[in-house]
Structure formats: structure tokens, C-alpha cells
Design a protein around this motif. Structure first.
Motif, PDB file in Angstrom:
ATOM      1  N   LYS A   1       0.850  -1.187   0.000  1.00 20.39           N
ATOM      2  CA  LYS A   1       0.000   0.000   0.000  1.00 20.39           C
ATOM      3  C   LYS A   1       0.887   1.238   0.000  1.00 20.39           C
ATOM      4  O   LYS A   1       2.125   1.139   0.095  1.00 20.39           O
ATOM      5  N   LEU A   2       0.234   2.378  -0.069  1.00 20.42           N
ATOM      6  CA  LEU A   2       0.979   3.627   0.041  1.00 20.42           C
ATOM      7  C   LEU A   2       1.427   3.821   1.484  1.00 20.42           C
ATOM      8  O   LEU A   2       0.739   3.416   2.410  1.00 20.42           O
ATOM      9  N   PRO A   3       2.587   4.439   1.685  1.00 20.56           N
ATOM     10  CA  PRO A   3       3.128   4.545   3.051  1.00 20.56           C
ATOM     11  C   PRO A   3       2.282   5.455   3.930  1.00 20.56           C
ATOM     12  O   PRO A   3       1.492   6.274   3.457  1.00 20.56           O
ATOM     13  N   TRP A   4       2.478   5.266   5.226  1.00 17.95           N
ATOM     14  CA  TRP A   4       1.845   6.157   6.199  1.00 17.95           C
ATOM     15  C   TRP A   4       2.430   7.553   6.058  1.00 17.95           C
ATOM     16  O   TRP A   4       3.630   7.700   5.774  1.00 17.95           O
ATOM     17  N   PRO A   5       1.656   8.599   6.166  1.00 21.23           N
ATOM     18  CA  PRO A   5       0.257   8.665   6.634  1.00 21.23           C
ATOM     19  C   PRO A   5      -0.762   8.684   5.506  1.00 21.23           C
ATOM     20  O   PRO A   5      -1.929   9.017   5.753  1.00 21.23           O
ATOM     21  N   ILE A   6      -0.345   8.354   4.283  1.00 16.19           N
ATOM     22  CA  ILE A   6      -1.288   8.387   3.159  1.00 16.19           C
ATOM     23  C   ILE A   6      -2.337   7.289   3.319  1.00 16.19           C
ATOM     24  O   ILE A   6      -3.542   7.543   3.222  1.00 16.19           O
ATOM     25  N   GLN A   7      -1.868   6.063   3.548  1.00 19.55           N
ATOM     26  CA  GLN A   7      -2.796   4.942   3.726  1.00 19.55           C
ATOM     27  C   GLN A   7      -2.480   4.211   5.027  1.00 19.55           C
ATOM     28  O   GLN A   7      -1.319   4.060   5.408  1.00 19.55           O
ATOM     29  N   THR A   8      -3.548   3.785   5.682  1.00 18.63           N
ATOM     30  CA  THR A   8      -3.425   2.963   6.893  1.00 18.63           C
ATOM     31  C   THR A   8      -4.305   1.717   6.734  1.00 18.63           C
ATOM     32  O   THR A   8      -5.195   1.671   5.867  1.00 18.63           O
ATOM     33  N   VAL A   9      -4.047   0.742   7.574  1.00 17.27           N
ATOM     34  CA  VAL A   9      -4.753  -0.544   7.485  1.00 17.27           C
ATOM     35  C   VAL A   9      -5.367  -0.883   8.847  1.00 17.27           C
ATOM     36  O   VAL A   9      -4.705  -0.761   9.893  1.00 17.27           O
ATOM     37  N   GLU A  10      -6.631  -1.322   8.807  1.00 21.52           N
ATOM     38  CA  GLU A  10      -7.300  -1.849   9.992  1.00 21.52           C
ATOM     39  C   GLU A  10      -7.620  -3.321   9.726  1.00 21.52           C
ATOM     40  O   GLU A  10      -8.229  -3.657   8.715  1.00 21.52           O
ATOM     41  N   THR A  11      -7.199  -4.197  10.625  1.00 25.23           N
ATOM     42  CA  THR A  11      -7.460  -5.635  10.463  1.00 25.23           C
ATOM     43  C   THR A  11      -8.457  -6.110  11.511  1.00 25.23           C
ATOM     44  O   THR A  11      -8.427  -5.669  12.667  1.00 25.23           O
ATOM     45  N   LEU A  12      -9.337  -7.015  11.076  1.00 29.54           N
ATOM     46  CA  LEU A  12     -10.360  -7.599  11.947  1.00 29.54           C
ATOM     47  C   LEU A  12     -10.385  -9.105  11.760  1.00 29.54           C
ATOM     48  O   LEU A  12     -10.019  -9.611  10.696  1.00 29.54           O
ATOM     49  N   SER A  13     -10.848  -9.798  12.767  1.00 30.15           N
ATOM     50  CA  SER A  13     -10.919 -11.255  12.697  1.00 30.15           C
ATOM     51  C   SER A  13     -12.143 -11.700  11.895  1.00 30.15           C
ATOM     52  O   SER A  13     -13.197 -11.047  11.922  1.00 30.15           O
ATOM     53  N   ARG A  14     -11.971 -12.818  11.187  1.00 27.98           N
ATOM     54  CA  ARG A  14     -13.093 -13.431  10.470  1.00 27.98           C
ATOM     55  C   ARG A  14     -13.667 -14.621  11.231  1.00 27.98           C
ATOM     56  O   ARG A  14     -14.577 -15.281  10.744  1.00 27.98           O
ATOM     57  N   GLU A  15     -13.143 -14.889  12.413  1.00 26.65           N
ATOM     58  CA  GLU A  15     -13.610 -16.021  13.195  1.00 26.65           C
ATOM     59  C   GLU A  15     -14.951 -15.709  13.862  1.00 26.65           C
ATOM     60  O   GLU A  15     -15.420 -14.570  13.860  1.00 26.65           O
ATOM     61  N   THR A  16     -15.545 -16.739  14.444  1.00 28.87           N
ATOM     62  CA  THR A  16     -16.835 -16.597  15.124  1.00 28.87           C
ATOM     63  C   THR A  16     -16.614 -16.128  16.555  1.00 28.87           C
ATOM     64  O   THR A  16     -15.785 -16.678  17.285  1.00 28.87           O
TER      65      THR A  16
END
Length: 321
Positions: A56-71
């Protein structure tokens, strides 16, 4: 050291730091059990569900949020600590049934994140919203159910109704959550005296159901036996009917044959029928044939001759042995 040299050092340092930050923030990884959302200057740009290494583009241009796909499991009215179930605030679990009785009910909700962007930015604290919606759905269903159903055989229907209501609320709120299952953990009464009374009622109901089942089993057994006896009687009656029909047909054939003989020789046939009838009516009587003038006719005594022949055969058979 001159100003130009100092400026060059500062620019080089800033450039180095920028390049280092760019190198460190230009890539990210997504695990198989995760999903990610890419933000460009704080705005949602892309959702990533493919596991592996991504750029992706470097910070602070783009950031990433990750979430779980589990139940996930939402524990309503209780929590587990060191493998043991611990009750939380009873105010959450205390509810009124449709017939105005108080019960304590807790449950677990299985859910997962199906839209990470909506889950992150559609509402504030979506898990708290889910908890409140669970409370509202459970109270609504319990409030329209009878206490007997809540304590005994109606739990499955209560779970199905709560799941339907909760799924409808999540669809209405549109916060990226899907409901997979709900399960009542426990439905109990608020004190020991009431609990004992309802336990007695439950035991009596189970005894009643047992007696009903035994009665139905006995009824089915007797019904099958009666049906078997009925079938046997019908089969016997059918056999008797066939036998009587065949006997009647034989009698008819015999009568027709006798009638043909009668037409050919009426007097002889008449005398024959008379003698045969007398033999049947008086089986142990000697028959004498008389003339019209009252004198006895001489005739060959067939019965004594047959008796003598039978005795001779018997004696002969005994002697040969």
C-alpha cells in the motif's frame, strides 16, 4: 561546519527517516483468519479478504485496519472465569414472562463480522449495540411466553424466536454483524421455594406424560391384537364361505345326477332313496324287504358276508405275523 553542511545533514536525516517509515509502512500481511480495510487519508478505500503479503501507500497516506473473520461469542447475563461460569448483574437476566412470572435467563450468541467497514465506522461500539439488541430480543420473546414453556419444552422455540428477532435488528442497524446461532444457557426461578414448586409441577407433568405413553403403548398393542383376531376371523369366514359354496355346488351336481336317474327310472330310484334314507336314519337296524301281501322277500345278506370277509382277513394277517 557551514550552514550548507548542516542543512544537508538535516535534509539527509529527514529523507532517511521518511524512507525508513515508507519502507516499514508500505506493506502489511493478512492472516487466513483476518480481513482488512485500507484507509486513504482516513476514508475507506478497499476491503482485503485475501490472505498473504500486500502493499500500500506509506503512512500517513494509507493505513490498514485488520479484523478477525472467526466466530465470536457474546455471553449475555454471565461470563466465564478460569473455566467456571460466573453470574453477572442479575438485573440483566431478570425478566417477566407473559403470564407475569419472574425468571432469570441468560444466553450465548454466536456472531461474526461480515462487513468490516460498517463494523468499524458505521456505529460507535457495535458490540455494545449487539449486547443491547440481545437483551431486547430475549426480553421480548420471554415476555410473550408462558413460564412453563420457558422452563421446560418451549426453550427451542424461544431460541428460534430470539435469533429471528436479533437477526432482524442487526439487519436494521446495518453494522456489519451477522448472527449465526443463539443458545439459552439457563432459565431459572428467582428463589428456592418457587423453584421447588415448579420442580414438583415438572415432575408431575413428566409422570403424566409417562403414563400417557404407557397407555398409548397398551392401546396400540391391544389394537394390533384385535386387528389380528379380526383378520383371522375374516380368513376363517372366507374359508367357510368357500367350503359351503363348494359343498352346495357338489350337492347341486349330485341332485342333478340323481334327478337324471330319477327321470329314467322313477320307481327304482324312489325305492333306492327310501332305503338309503332308512340306513341313515336307522344305522344299526336290520332291514327286511316285504311284498305287498306282507311276506318277507328273500335277499342276499350283503352286510354279514362283508363282516365275515373282514374277520377272515384280520385272522389271516395275524397268523402271518
Amino acid at each position: 561546519m557551514g550552514k550548507r553542511s548542516l542543512l544537508g545533514i538535516i535534509v539527509g536525516t529527514v529523507s532517511g527517516v521518511f524512507l525508513l517509515v515508507a519502507a516499514l509502512t508500505s506493506w502489511y500481511t493478512v492472516d487466513e483468519s483476518e480481513q482488512a480495510v485500507i484507509l486513504t487519508f482516513g476514508k475507506i478505500d478497499e476491503e482485503v479478504n485475501t490472505p498473504g503479503l500486500h502493499f500500500k501507500l506509506p503512512w500517513p497516506i494509507q493505513t490498514v485496519e485488520t479484523l478477525s473473520r472467526e466466530t465470536f461469542s457474546l455471553q449475555f447475563g454471565y461470563k466465564e472465569e478460569n473455566g467456571k461460569v460466573v453470574a453477572t448483574n442479575k438485573g440483566d437476566t431478570k425478566m417477566i414472562t407473559g403470564d407475569e412470572n419472574i425468571v432469570l435467563a441468560d444466553m450465548v450468541v454466536q456472531w461474526k463480522i461480515t462487513d468490516p467497514a460498517k463494523f468499524l465506522y458505521r456505529a460507535y461500539e457495535p458490540e455494545q449495540i449487539l449486547y443491547n439488541a440481545t437483551s431486547a430480543s430475549l426480553r421480548s420473546v420471554i415476555g410473550s411466553s408462558k413460564i412453563d414453556d420457558a422452563l421446560t419444552s418451549g426453550k427451542a422455540k424461544i431460541e428460534a424466536d430470539v435469533r429471528e428477532s436479533l437477526a432482524s435488528l442487526m439487519k436494521k442497524y446495518d453494522i456489519g454483524i451477522s448472527i449465526l446461532a443463539v443458545k439459552l444457557q439457563d432459565v431459572d426461578l428467582p428463589n428456592d421455594n418457587v423453584r421447588k414448586a415448579f420442580t414438583n409441577v415438572t415432575d408431575a407433568r413428566e409422570t403424566m406424560n409417562t403414563k400417557i405413553n404407557e397407555a398409548n403403548k397398551y392401546r396400540n398393542k391391544r389394537t394390533k391384537e384385535a386387528e389380528g383376531e379380526k383378520d383371522a376371523l375374516l380368513s376363517q369366514a372366507e374359508a367357510d364361505k368357500v367350503a359351503r359354496i363348494e359343498k352346495a355346488r357338489g350337492d347341486v351336481a349330485k341332485f342333478n345326477a340323481l334327478y337324471e336317474e330319477y327321470k329314467n327310472a322313477k320307481d327304482i330310484t324312489k325305492q333306492r332313496l327310501l332305503i338309503e334314507t332308512l340306513e341313515q336314519v336307522l344305522p344299526y337296524t336290520h332291514i327286511y324287504i316285504m311284498n305287498d301281501d306282507g311276506n318277507t322277500l328273500k335277499y342276499l345278506p350283503i352286510q354279514p358276508i362283508e363282516k365275515q370277509a373282514t374277520e377272515k382277513k384280520t385272522e389271516k394277517g395275524s397268523g402271518s405275523e
